[in-house]
Design a protein around this motif. Structure first.
Motif, short mmCIF file in Angstrom:
data_model
loop_
_atom_site.label_atom_id
_atom_site.label_comp_id
_atom_site.label_asym_id
_atom_site.label_seq_id
_atom_site.Cartn_x
_atom_site.Cartn_y
_atom_site.Cartn_z
N ALA A 226 0.83 -1.20 0.00
CA ALA A 226 0.00 0.00 0.00
C ALA A 226 0.87 1.25 0.00
O ALA A 226 0.60 2.21 -0.74
CB ALA A 226 -0.92 0.00 1.22
N GLY A 227 1.93 1.25 0.82
CA GLY A 227 2.81 2.41 0.87
C GLY A 227 3.46 2.71 -0.46
O GLY A 227 3.51 3.86 -0.91
N ALA A 228 3.96 1.65 -1.12
CA ALA A 228 4.62 1.83 -2.42
C ALA A 228 3.64 2.39 -3.45
O ALA A 228 3.96 3.32 -4.21
CB ALA A 228 5.21 0.51 -2.89
N LEU A 229 2.43 1.82 -3.50
CA LEU A 229 1.45 2.25 -4.50
C LEU A 229 0.95 3.66 -4.22
O LEU A 229 0.76 4.46 -5.15
CB LEU A 229 0.28 1.27 -4.52
N LEU A 230 0.72 3.99 -2.95
CA LEU A 230 0.20 5.32 -2.63
C LEU A 230 1.26 6.41 -2.76
O LEU A 230 0.92 7.57 -2.97
CB LEU A 230 -0.40 5.31 -1.22
N VAL A 231 2.54 6.04 -2.64
CA VAL A 231 3.62 6.99 -2.93
C VAL A 231 3.72 7.21 -4.44
O VAL A 231 3.95 8.32 -4.92
CB VAL A 231 4.95 6.50 -2.36
N LEU A 232 3.53 6.14 -5.20
CA LEU A 232 3.58 6.22 -6.66
C LEU A 232 2.38 6.98 -7.22
O LEU A 232 2.48 7.63 -8.27
CB LEU A 232 3.62 4.81 -7.24
N PHE A 233 1.24 6.92 -6.51
CA PHE A 233 -0.01 7.48 -7.01
C PHE A 233 0.10 8.96 -7.39
O PHE A 233 -0.28 9.35 -8.51
CB PHE A 233 -1.12 7.24 -5.99
N PRO A 234 0.59 9.87 -6.51
CA PRO A 234 0.66 11.28 -6.92
C PRO A 234 1.62 11.52 -8.08
O PRO A 234 1.43 12.46 -8.86
CB PRO A 234 1.13 11.99 -5.64
N VAL A 235 2.64 10.67 -8.21
CA VAL A 235 3.55 10.81 -9.36
C VAL A 235 2.81 10.51 -10.65
O VAL A 235 2.93 11.24 -11.65
CB VAL A 235 4.75 9.85 -9.19
N VAL A 236 2.01 9.43 -10.63
CA VAL A 236 1.21 9.07 -11.80
C VAL A 236 0.19 10.17 -12.11
O VAL A 236 0.00 10.56 -13.27
CB VAL A 236 0.50 7.72 -11.56
N GLU A 237 -0.45 10.68 -11.06
CA GLU A 237 -1.50 11.69 -11.26
C GLU A 237 -0.93 13.01 -11.80
O GLU A 237 -1.57 13.69 -12.59
CB GLU A 237 -2.24 11.94 -9.95
N ALA A 238 0.28 13.36 -11.35
CA ALA A 238 0.89 14.61 -11.80
C ALA A 238 1.16 14.58 -13.30
O ALA A 238 1.18 15.62 -13.97
CB ALA A 238 2.17 14.88 -11.03
N ARG A 239 1.38 13.37 -13.86
CA ARG A 239 1.68 13.24 -15.28
C ARG A 239 0.45 12.97 -16.13
O ARG A 239 0.51 13.03 -17.36
CB ARG A 239 2.69 12.11 -15.48
N ALA A 240 -0.68 12.63 -15.48
CA ALA A 240 -1.89 12.27 -16.22
C ALA A 240 -2.60 13.52 -16.73
O ALA A 240 -2.66 14.54 -16.03
CB ALA A 240 -2.82 11.46 -15.34
N ARG A 241 -3.13 13.44 -17.95
CA ARG A 241 -3.88 14.56 -18.49
C ARG A 241 -5.20 14.75 -17.77
O ARG A 241 -5.65 15.87 -17.56
CB ARG A 241 -4.12 14.35 -19.99
N GLN A 242 -5.85 13.64 -17.43
CA GLN A 242 -7.13 13.69 -16.72
C GLN A 242 -7.05 12.74 -15.52
O GLN A 242 -7.53 11.61 -15.58
CB GLN A 242 -8.27 13.29 -17.66
#
Length: 447
Positions: A226-242
């Motif tokens: 959970a920690g790894a995925l939730l740390v990765l989550f904002p990185v993914v969201e910052a690069r996503a168009r939507q």
């Protein structure tokens, strides 16, 4: 009518997380559950509900909140009917997990439709107050209703009761609630995977910790994943168009504080209800029906406090209201740390549950108002899903932490007393969380 239907749906979804608690002994006798497997009658629902909320909220933003809401209620209703007909443990657990999927689709839609249906500020404030009231009342009402249905009918009734309510909502909502504007775009697959898997593993980790302790391999693995995925989550969201969760929602410091307040409030209240149910039945010797009605004062106090908040917000703003509610919750939890084997309901239970009910009503309504104000219509689903995710994760954390503390006690009552002492920390942190708010006094209600 629209408000009644949306609040009725939310009440049903929240009630379903606790209504089966008092029915668990009957379920175990009827279907032959093992002691370890029985907890998953509750956890299967909580896990699916908490893990899929963010996905359900974004689905409503893109596909239309009414459409996704009605579909979610339909899934929940069918699963309730199937669960009530269960003849084996696996059958019931599958139905409970499916109920959680339906709830994750319907829950964010209900709050988002209130935010988009009531445009006038005063009417929206009152509608949000009603919604937060039923969401909080549902945690306690499930215990009361579960006791009544179990005592007068059977454990199957706690599932069948959802069917007529769900059918009414599915038939009437399209007639009285307008569809929200659909946002152009498509699903953020990377964000959906990371947030859904991360949230699911986090909820599972807390559930597993409550059952098996914090040091087990599955518990540690769940938290690490959970920690790894939730740390990765904002990185993914910052690069996503939507993005599935627009990061701009976290730019408002008041909204972040409101999320934190709901998280801590639900953690404290879930832990309190869990241990008070055990104490009233296991130590005081109350039956299921008496136990359920023993929590009725909490509901009455919560409703009274919730109804007062819309009138207080324009005068004082949200921060003082939440501070007052947090103080009441702290006082109630401190009172509970004095429980003993020979304590009576009137001397040791009634006062704390009244304080907690009033405090919860003040905090829940004010925090929901802050979390949902000034949210762009295209992001209302994501905001409501985040708020409800805080509640689900907070509830799982509260029970897990207090169960761990309870197991360290030298006796049953000593362990419960220690658990309530740990609960004081959650309620105390609510006061510290208020530093996240900029708004003070009257300016808080006008910003």
């Amino acid at each position: 009518m629209a408000l009644a239907l949306l609040c009725g749906c939310q009440l049903t979804l929240v009630v379903d997380a606790s209504i089966v608690n008092i029915a668990l002994p009957g379920i175990q006798r009827g279907l032959g559950f093992s002691d370890a497997g029985l907890s998953w009658v509750v956890n299967a629902y909580t896990l699916a509900f908490g893990g899929l909320l963010l996905l359900g909220g974004r689905a409503g933003d893109l596909l239309g909140h009414r459409r996704v809401f009605v579909a979610g209620v339909g899934v929940f209703t069918v699963a309730s009917l199937v669960g009530g007909l269960a003849v084996s443990p696996g059958w019931l657990l599958a139905a409970r997990a499916t109920q959680g999927v339906g709830a994750a689709l319907a829950g964010p839609g209900a709050l988002a439709l209130i935010a988009t249906t009531f445009q006038d500020a005063e009417r929206r404030s009152r509608a949000l107050a009603a919604f937060s009231m039923v969401a909080s009342v549902g945690m306690v009402a499930g215990l009361v209703l579960g006791g009544v249905l179990t005592a007068w009918a059977s454990w199957r009734a706690v599932l069948f009761v959802n069917v007529p309510v769900g059918l009414a909502i599915v038939l009437l909502v399209p007639r009285v609630v307008r569809e929200s504007a659909r946002q152009e775009g498509r699903f953020d697959v990377g964000g959906a995977l990371t947030c859904t898997l991360g949230s699911t593993l986090l909820v599972y980790g807390f559930i597993r910790a409550a059952e098996q302790g914090w040091s087990g391999a599955l518990t540690v693995g769940a938290f690490c994943g959970a920690g790894a995925l939730l740390v990765l989550f904002p990185v993914v969201e910052a690069r996503a168009r939507q993005p599935i969760v627009p990061l701009g929602l976290f730019a408002d410091r008041d909204r972040v504080g409101a999320f934190l307040m709901r998280f801590l409030l639900t953690a404290a209240m879930s832990g309190m209800l869990f241990f008070l149910t055990l104490y009233v039945q296991g130590v005081l010797g109350y039956g299921p029906l008496a136990t359920g009605f023993g929590f009725l004062p909490t509901t009455i106090a919560l409703i009274a406090a919730s109804r007062a908040v819309p009138g207080l917000l324009p005068r004082y703003g949200p921060r003082p209201i939440m501070a007052a509610g947090a103080v009441l919750c702290v006082a109630g939890m401190v009172w509970l740390t004095q429980v003993a084997r020979d304590s009576s309901y009137l001397a040791m239970i009634l006062g704390p549950v009244l304080l907690f009910g009033a405090g919860t009503g003040l905090v829940a309504v004010a925090a929901t108002f802050v979390a949902m104000r000034s949210v762009p219509p295209g992001e209302s689903g994501a905001a409501s899903a985040l708020l409800q995710s805080m509640q689900q994760i907070g509830g799982s954390l509260g029970v897990a932490v207090l169960v761990t503390v309870d197991h360290a006690g030298s006796s049953k009552v000593d362990g419960m007393r220690d658990a309530f002492t740990a609960g004081v920390a959650f309620t105390g942190c609510m006061l510290l969380a208020l530093v996240a708010f900029r708004a003070q006094g009257r300016s808080g209600s006008q910003s």
